[in-house]
Design an enzyme around this catalytic site. Structure first.
Site, mmCIF file in Angstrom:
data_model
loop_
_atom_site.group_PDB
_atom_site.id
_atom_site.type_symbol
_atom_site.label_atom_id
_atom_site.label_comp_id
_atom_site.label_asym_id
_atom_site.label_seq_id
_atom_site.Cartn_x
_atom_site.Cartn_y
_atom_site.Cartn_z
ATOM 1 N N TYR A 126 51.538 71.015 94.445
ATOM 2 C CA TYR A 126 52.488 71.627 93.513
ATOM 3 C C TYR A 126 52.384 70.938 92.149
ATOM 4 O O TYR A 126 52.480 71.585 91.114
ATOM 5 C CB TYR A 126 53.919 71.528 94.059
ATOM 6 C CG TYR A 126 54.137 72.375 95.287
ATOM 7 C CD1 TYR A 126 54.389 73.740 95.182
ATOM 8 C CD2 TYR A 126 54.089 71.818 96.560
ATOM 9 C CE1 TYR A 126 54.584 74.521 96.308
ATOM 10 C CE2 TYR A 126 54.282 72.588 97.695
ATOM 11 C CZ TYR A 126 54.531 73.935 97.559
ATOM 12 O OH TYR A 126 54.713 74.709 98.683
ATOM 13 N N ASN A 149 56.802 84.583 94.909
ATOM 14 C CA ASN A 149 55.585 85.389 94.828
ATOM 15 C C ASN A 149 55.725 86.636 95.699
ATOM 16 O O ASN A 149 55.887 86.524 96.911
ATOM 17 C CB ASN A 149 54.401 84.537 95.298
ATOM 18 C CG ASN A 149 53.128 85.324 95.492
ATOM 19 O OD1 ASN A 149 52.950 86.409 94.968
ATOM 20 N ND2 ASN A 149 52.226 84.756 96.265
ATOM 21 N N CYS A 157 49.628 81.899 97.479
ATOM 22 C CA CYS A 157 50.578 80.785 97.385
ATOM 23 C C CYS A 157 50.476 79.857 98.589
ATOM 24 O O CYS A 157 50.904 78.705 98.516
ATOM 25 C CB CYS A 157 51.996 81.308 97.199
ATOM 26 S SG CYS A 157 52.548 82.457 98.456
ATOM 27 N N HIS A 158 49.868 80.338 99.670
ATOM 28 C CA HIS A 158 49.708 79.490 100.855
ATOM 29 C C HIS A 158 48.735 78.336 100.603
ATOM 30 O O HIS A 158 48.711 77.373 101.365
ATOM 31 C CB HIS A 158 49.248 80.326 102.062
ATOM 32 C CG HIS A 158 47.934 81.001 101.868
ATOM 33 N ND1 HIS A 158 47.801 82.214 101.208
ATOM 34 C CD2 HIS A 158 46.674 80.644 102.246
ATOM 35 C CE1 HIS A 158 46.529 82.574 101.201
ATOM 36 N NE2 HIS A 158 45.827 81.634 101.816
ATOM 37 N N GLU A 184 41.060 79.942 106.705
ATOM 38 C CA GLU A 184 40.173 79.586 105.590
ATOM 39 C C GLU A 184 39.473 78.243 105.803
ATOM 40 O O GLU A 184 38.778 77.751 104.930
ATOM 41 C CB GLU A 184 40.973 79.547 104.278
ATOM 42 C CG GLU A 184 41.539 80.905 103.903
ATOM 43 C CD GLU A 184 42.301 80.897 102.588
ATOM 44 O OE1 GLU A 184 42.208 79.900 101.830
ATOM 45 O OE2 GLU A 184 42.999 81.891 102.308
#
Length: 190
Positions: A126, A149, A157-158, A184
């Site tokens: 962040y 979001n 945003c993850h 991912e």
């Protein structure tokens, strides 16, 4: 507004596209649908009503199987579902969809644009995101904008985690954030 829901494994998303005769349709939401809830419970519906001056009758639900490629807003939803399916199969790393960011404040829009610069399989803190939007001390404000979001997965945003490497928060639930990051190839601290 055209609304549909789509399942991706055991997870469901609500997708909403604008219908405007004067411009091309844009996606206005792609958000997690909690188990047992309907699209009516979307966190964006009250905001969309206020922002666009809409009433309940302005939202038309169409089952994903009944969407038509001949109608521009419905074609956009079909395209979004196809791209999300490709993402969940590991065949897509970035999305190419028309998004309406106007529901957010200028700061939120800046954060949402910066989120799109985080590559698939990467994470940032962040604090780093705050520096990326020229607000180095604003990590709390960035986290707040991140939580608002309206485009889960599509605006990733993850991929934002705490500075200590832990997951941090996620509006869709930490189980979903962990799932997306694992998809991912990212493993975070518990």
């Amino acid at each position: 507004m055209i609304v549909t829901t789509a399942a991706f494994g055991s997870h469901q998303l609500t997708l909403i596209a604008s219908v405007n005769e004067h411009s091309s349709p844009k996606l206005v939401e792609a958000n997690w649908l909690l188990a047992g809830n309907s699209w009516h419970r979307s966190k964006s519906i009250p905001k969309l009503k206020k922002h666009y001056g809409l009433v309940d009758e302005s939202f038309t639900f169409i089952s994903k199987d009944d969407l038509s490629k001949n109608e521009p807003a419905q074609a956009l939803l079909i395209n979004a579902i196809e791209q999300l399916n490709e993402y969940f199969k590991g065949e897509r790393q970035a999305f190419d969809l028309a998004l309406d960011l106007s529901l957010g404040t200028p700061f939120q829009q800046r954060v949402w644009r910066a989120l799109q610069d985080i590559n698939h399989g990467e994470t940032i803190s962040y604090a780093t995101l705050a520096r990326n939007v020229d607000n180095p001390k604003g990590f709390r404000a960035v986290a707040n904008a991140n939580g608002k979001n309206p485009f889960s997965i599509i605006v990733p945003c993850h991929r934002v985690i705490a500075s200590d490497g832990k997951l941090g928060g996620y509006t869709g639930g930490l189980d979903k954030k962990e799932y997306l990051l694992a998809l991912e190839g990212v493993v975070c601290k518990a």
